[in-house]
Design an enzyme around this catalytic site. Structure first.
Site, PDB file in Angstrom:
ATOM      1  N   CYS A 101      12.034 -10.727  -0.257  1.00 30.29           N
ATOM      2  CA  CYS A 101      13.429 -10.423   0.142  1.00 30.29           C
ATOM      3  C   CYS A 101      13.712  -9.264   1.015  1.00 30.29           C
ATOM      4  CB  CYS A 101      14.593 -10.272  -1.015  1.00 30.29           C
ATOM      5  SG  CYS A 101      14.771 -11.444  -2.255  1.00 30.29           S
ATOM      6  N   ARG A 112       8.880 -10.306   6.539  1.00 37.15           N
ATOM      7  CA  ARG A 112       8.687 -10.188   4.937  1.00 37.15           C
ATOM      8  C   ARG A 112       8.652 -11.498   4.268  1.00 37.15           C
ATOM      9  NH1 ARG A 112       9.727  -5.192   2.578  1.00 37.15           N
ATOM     10  NH2 ARG A 112      10.078  -6.099   0.754  1.00 37.15           N
ATOM     11  N   TRP A 136      14.097 -14.585  -0.548  1.00 37.40           N
ATOM     12  CA  TRP A 136      12.915 -15.531  -0.634  1.00 37.40           C
ATOM     13  C   TRP A 136      13.001 -15.907  -2.091  1.00 37.40           C
ATOM     14  CZ3 TRP A 136       8.568 -15.724  -3.953  1.00 37.40           C
ATOM     15  CH2 TRP A 136       7.416 -16.538  -3.393  1.00 37.40           C
ATOM     16  N   ASN A 163      16.883  -7.728  -4.809  1.00 35.24           N
ATOM     17  CA  ASN A 163      15.444  -7.822  -4.484  1.00 35.24           C
ATOM     18  C   ASN A 163      14.883  -7.855  -5.920  1.00 35.24           C
ATOM     19  OD1 ASN A 163      12.738  -8.457  -3.853  1.00 35.24           O
ATOM     20  ND2 ASN A 163      12.348  -6.782  -2.778  1.00 35.24           N
ATOM     21  N   GLY A 164      14.003  -8.726  -6.488  1.00 32.26           N
ATOM     22  CA  GLY A 164      13.285  -8.593  -7.626  1.00 32.26           C
ATOM     23  C   GLY A 164      13.802  -9.841  -8.667  1.00 32.26           C
ATOM     24  N   GLU A 218     -12.253 -14.677   2.741  1.00 34.29           N
ATOM     25  CA  GLU A 218     -11.169 -14.352   3.580  1.00 34.29           C
ATOM     26  C   GLU A 218     -10.988 -15.249   4.756  1.00 34.29           C
ATOM     27  OE1 GLU A 218      -8.905 -12.210   3.237  1.00 34.29           O
ATOM     28  OE2 GLU A 218      -8.260 -11.732   5.466  1.00 34.29           O
ATOM     29  N   LYS A 258      -7.380 -17.011   5.338  1.00 38.80           N
ATOM     30  CA  LYS A 258      -6.775 -16.948   6.520  1.00 38.80           C
ATOM     31  C   LYS A 258      -6.296 -18.337   7.110  1.00 38.80           C
ATOM     32  CE  LYS A 258      -5.727 -12.999   7.435  1.00 38.80           C
ATOM     33  NZ  LYS A 258      -5.821 -12.708   5.972  1.00 38.80           N
ATOM     34  N   GLU A 307      -3.534 -20.030   4.550  1.00 38.39           N
ATOM     35  CA  GLU A 307      -2.081 -19.538   4.904  1.00 38.39           C
ATOM     36  C   GLU A 307      -1.453 -19.927   6.075  1.00 38.39           C
ATOM     37  OE1 GLU A 307      -3.396 -14.807   5.253  1.00 38.39           O
ATOM     38  OE2 GLU A 307      -1.393 -15.260   4.364  1.00 38.39           O
ATOM     39  N   HIS A 324     -25.086 -25.844  -6.296  1.00 36.40           N
ATOM     40  CA  HIS A 324     -24.677 -26.052  -7.626  1.00 36.40           C
ATOM     41  C   HIS A 324     -23.443 -27.031  -7.724  1.00 36.40           C
ATOM     42  CE1 HIS A 324     -27.942 -23.371  -8.958  1.00 36.40           C
ATOM     43  NE2 HIS A 324     -27.553 -22.590  -7.585  1.00 36.40           N
ATOM     44  N   LYS A 348       5.631 -11.597   2.841  1.00 36.69           N
ATOM     45  CA  LYS A 348       4.579 -10.465   3.433  1.00 36.69           C
ATOM     46  C   LYS A 348       4.402  -9.422   2.311  1.00 36.69           C
ATOM     47  CE  LYS A 348       2.155  -7.755   6.198  1.00 36.69           C
ATOM     48  NZ  LYS A 348       1.044  -8.309   6.534  1.00 36.69           N
TER      49      LYS A 348
HETATM   50  O1  M6R Z   1       0.618  -5.568   0.832  1.00 40.57           O
HETATM   51  P1  M6R Z   1      -0.779  -6.015  -0.118  1.00 40.57           P
HETATM   52  O2  M6R Z   1      -1.853  -5.563   0.529  1.00 40.57           O
HETATM   53  O3  M6R Z   1      -0.621  -5.523  -1.385  1.00 40.57           O
HETATM   54  O4  M6R Z   1      -0.714  -7.649  -0.166  1.00 40.57           O
HETATM   55  C1  M6R Z   1      -1.665  -8.303  -0.944  1.00 40.57           C
HETATM   56  C2  M6R Z   1      -1.697  -9.707  -0.547  1.00 40.57           C
HETATM   57  O5  M6R Z   1      -0.381 -10.229  -0.808  1.00 40.57           O
HETATM   58  C3  M6R Z   1      -1.969 -10.109   0.844  1.00 40.57           C
HETATM   59  O6  M6R Z   1      -3.065  -9.530   1.458  1.00 40.57           O
HETATM   60  C4  M6R Z   1      -1.829 -11.429   1.192  1.00 40.57           C
HETATM   61  O7  M6R Z   1      -2.972 -12.197   0.623  1.00 40.57           O
HETATM   62  C5  M6R Z   1      -1.882 -11.621   2.849  1.00 40.57           C
HETATM   63  N1  M6R Z   1      -0.801 -12.735   2.997  1.00 40.57           N
HETATM   64  C6  M6R Z   1      -3.181 -12.358   3.336  1.00 40.57           C
HETATM   65  O8  M6R Z   1      -3.033 -12.464   4.596  1.00 40.57           O
END
Ligand code: M6R
Length: 620
Positions: free
Chosen positions: A2, A27, A75, A101-102, A489, A493, A496, A512, A615
């Site tokens: 949010c 966000r 959100w 938010n929360g 990683e 990427k 997502e 395995h 975000k």
């Molecule tokens: O703000 P942070 O680095 O704590 O966020 C951690 C993850 O939520 C963040 O890295 C997320 O995995 C990204 N969307 C990856 O691209």
């Protein structure tokens, strides 16, 4: 998650609030709303979907001009992303409006209590309960200055969970009140005007003067009397002042189609900024901001690195470097699991928490658990003034500038560089490396921005390749040693951004089990270590490429310049400059970022705001 915006001042609050919401879009959200106070009444508008939907509603049914307003991008957690569930929520009598938010964990009990009093709820949210409670507390509070803040404190004392709440009252056209517990909120101070935001992006176009709010604090902003901060009991506290070192232009797209493309391109500078002022003239590390004494650093006998998502992958890579350089055992753990398995921590444990946003709730909770167990906590963080660095014993800021795209790119590379700095610094302090060994690695670090720029300059063939992969159902990623977390990683990427099934494997694990999924034409991306890497890891990865190719895989190979061994087995070859093994992830990750971004773009997806994602994840 949010986004929260509040404004009081001489400008038209409708414009300032909408602009702030636009800057917080990154966000992640699924509905939006705004409320203003004008002529002794609250007026609001809210709509499911993107801000454009809200703007359409406002064009048809404009709110009155006002000098005070609040806005929210939601959100969804409690209740779906509908018009009714969007914020702000007004109390039944229309006297107050609240954004949140929360998660209010005891909302069911509080809702039942309100319903017993005859209040009819109009949404399924946990937030609405706060609006009704606030109206009741406002009614009961003594009239005069500070009445809304008084009511907010009364409500906060009853709430369990994490929350940022911002409220405005129909009868108080000059007063904004906000509260925070374990959820982000910053205050911006302009010339005769005040701003509230989930983060500074909400107001950096107007001011860089900011105040941090601590845990369990309430801020009352009166346009004429200024700012008063108290704890939930009402005792006054002095907020920490700071100046935001990002400028508004840094949070604009600057001619790129996507923030992500801009942030990928900024990586050489971002890395240079992470290194700035931390490498001494004699090739030594200068980390004055690590406020732990040399003796405390010498006493460390175990390190935990705790983080989420991409930041967790940075931690996995850090383990290889820190253990190799310092010989201190390092464990890496996803933050959401850390505190639930009762890890063994004590005064000689260093817990390194990594977070770009500094607000990730899972990481914050892990940090608090570590502190409760007496461990020392060092944060690696990008966002100035955020909660995680504030609650840590020490902090190393990455200085990457605002990262707006949901997918972390420059955030990740600068986290890696910061981890290298921490590892080398520990090695230096503890005397486990000769000075010339440290300075040789420092020289390698200094070359990274140029190496990254070189990789970026050669990305056109990767973009072309990406377009040919846009219809793939599954893409696999393989790596060994530090290439393994890079594979993880790369897969994250792709998932997502492009919504394609992707998995990263340790190349040695393939036989395995996972090798069974390889079919004719399955794209397999292999991160090949340098031929100079230890114990023939390189040769083993070359064998793995042959194994998958023999089973029909389409091989996409990322290998160092001059590595001719891979040539016969690579259907596509992506070259990266020669880089020392432990630092190689900084360059090998880049083609994977570009690939995911380009595939998502080719598929017509929203690269910066992928579906279902936020975000900064401020709930557990
Ligand atoms: O703000 P942070 O680095 O704590 O966020 C951690 C993850 O939520 C963040 O890295 C997320 O995995 C990204 N969307 C990856 O691209």
């Amino acid at each position: 998650m949010c986004g929260i915006v509040g404004y009081v001042g001489p400008q038209d609050a409708r414009d300032v609030v909408l602009e702030g919401l636009r800057r917080l879009e990154y966000r992640g959200y699924d509905s939006a709303g705004i409320a203003v106070v004008a002529d002794g009444a609250l007026s609001s508008a809210k709509k499911a979907g993107k801000l454009a939907n809200l703007e359409k509603v406002l064009a048809e049914r404009p709110l009155p001009a006002a000098t005070i307003g609040i806005g929210h991008t939601r959100w969804a957690t409690h209740g779906g992303p509908t018009d009714r569930n969007a914020h702000p929520h007004l109390s039944a009598d229309g006297s107050v409006a609240v954004i949140h938010n929360g998660i209010i964990e005891n909302f069911a009990v509080l809702r039942a209590e309100c319903e017993k009093d005859g209040i009819e709820f109009t949404s399924e949210t946990d937030t609405e309960v706060a609006a009704h409670l606030l109206a009741r507390a406002y009614d009961a509070a003594p009239e005069g200055e500070g009445r809304l803040a008084d009511a907010m404190r009364t409500v906060c004392r009853r709430l369990e969970g994490a929350f940022t709440l911002v409220a405005t009252a129909a009868a108080e056209p000059d007063t904004l009140v906000a509260a925070r517990r374990s959820s982000p909120l910053v205050v911006g101070i302009g010339d005769g005007e005040y701003f509230l935001g989930s983060d500074v992006a909400a107001f950096i176009a107007h001011t860089r003067e900011a105040r941090e709010l601590g845990q369990d604090q309430v801020v009352e902003i009166d346009r004429h009397r200024g700012l008063t901060v108290t704890d939930f009991a009402g005792a006054e506290v002095e907020p920490t002042a700071y100046t935001v070192d990002w400028d508004a232009a840094a949070a604009e797209k600057g001619g790129y189609d996507w923030f992500m493309l801009k942030e990928i391109a900024e990586q050489p500078q971002a890395i240079a900024d992470t290194l700035l002022g931390r490498l001494g003239v004699r090739g030594e590390l200068v980390l004055d901001e690590v406020r732990l004494s040399d003796q405390e650093l010498r006493d460390i006998d175990k390190i935990f690195v705790v983080a989420c998502g991409t930041a967790y992958h940075a931690g996995l890579i850090a383990k290889y470097a820190i253990e190799h350089w310092t010989r201190i055992p390092v464990e890496v753990e996803v933050a959401s699991e850390f505190r639930y398995r009762d890890p063994v921590l004590d005064r000689s444990t260093l817990v390194v928490v990594i977070s770009q946003s500094g607000e990730t709730m899972d990481t914050l909770m892990a940090l608090r658990h570590a502190k409760d167990q007496n461990a020392r906590v060092l944060a690696i963080c990008n966002a100035n003034g955020s909660t995680i660095p504030r609650e840590s014993d020490a902090v190393l800021y990455t200085h990457a500038g605002p990262e707006v795209a949901v997918a972390s790119t420059k955030g990740f590379l600068t986290q890696l560089v910061a981890c290298y700095l921490v590892g080398l610094f520990l090695a230096q302090i503890r005397g486990v490396k000769y000075e010339d060994e440290v300075s040789a690695i420092v020289a390698d670090l200094r070359r990274l921005p140029e190496a990254v720029a070189q990789v970026l300059a050669g990305m056109e063939p990767v973009r072309e390749l990406a377009r040919s992969l846009a219809d793939a159902n599954t893409i696999l990623f393989l790596g060994r040693h530090v290439g393994f977390p890079v594979a993880l990683e790369g897969a994250l990427k792709l998932k997502e951004l492009a919504y394609i099934h992707a998995e990263g494997f340790a190349a040695g694990e393939l036989k395995h089990g996972p090798i069974a999924v390889i079919d004719q034409g399955t794209p397999v991306i292999v991160i090949v270590p340098s031929p100079r890497s230890r114990e023939s890891v390189h040769g083993k990865v070359v064998s793995n490429i042959q194994e998958v190719r023999a089973r029909g895989a389409r091989t996409i190979v990322i290998a160092e310049e001059g590595d001719e061994d891979v040539v016969p087995y690579a259907d596509h070859l992506i070259r990266i400059p020669r880089t020392p093994t432990l630092l190689a992830p900084v360059v090998t990750t880049i083609p994977l970022q570009v690939l995911a971004c380009e595939i998502a773009d080719t598929r017509g997806l929203d690269v910066d705001q992928p579906r279902n994602l936020a975000k900064s994840v401020t709930v557990e």
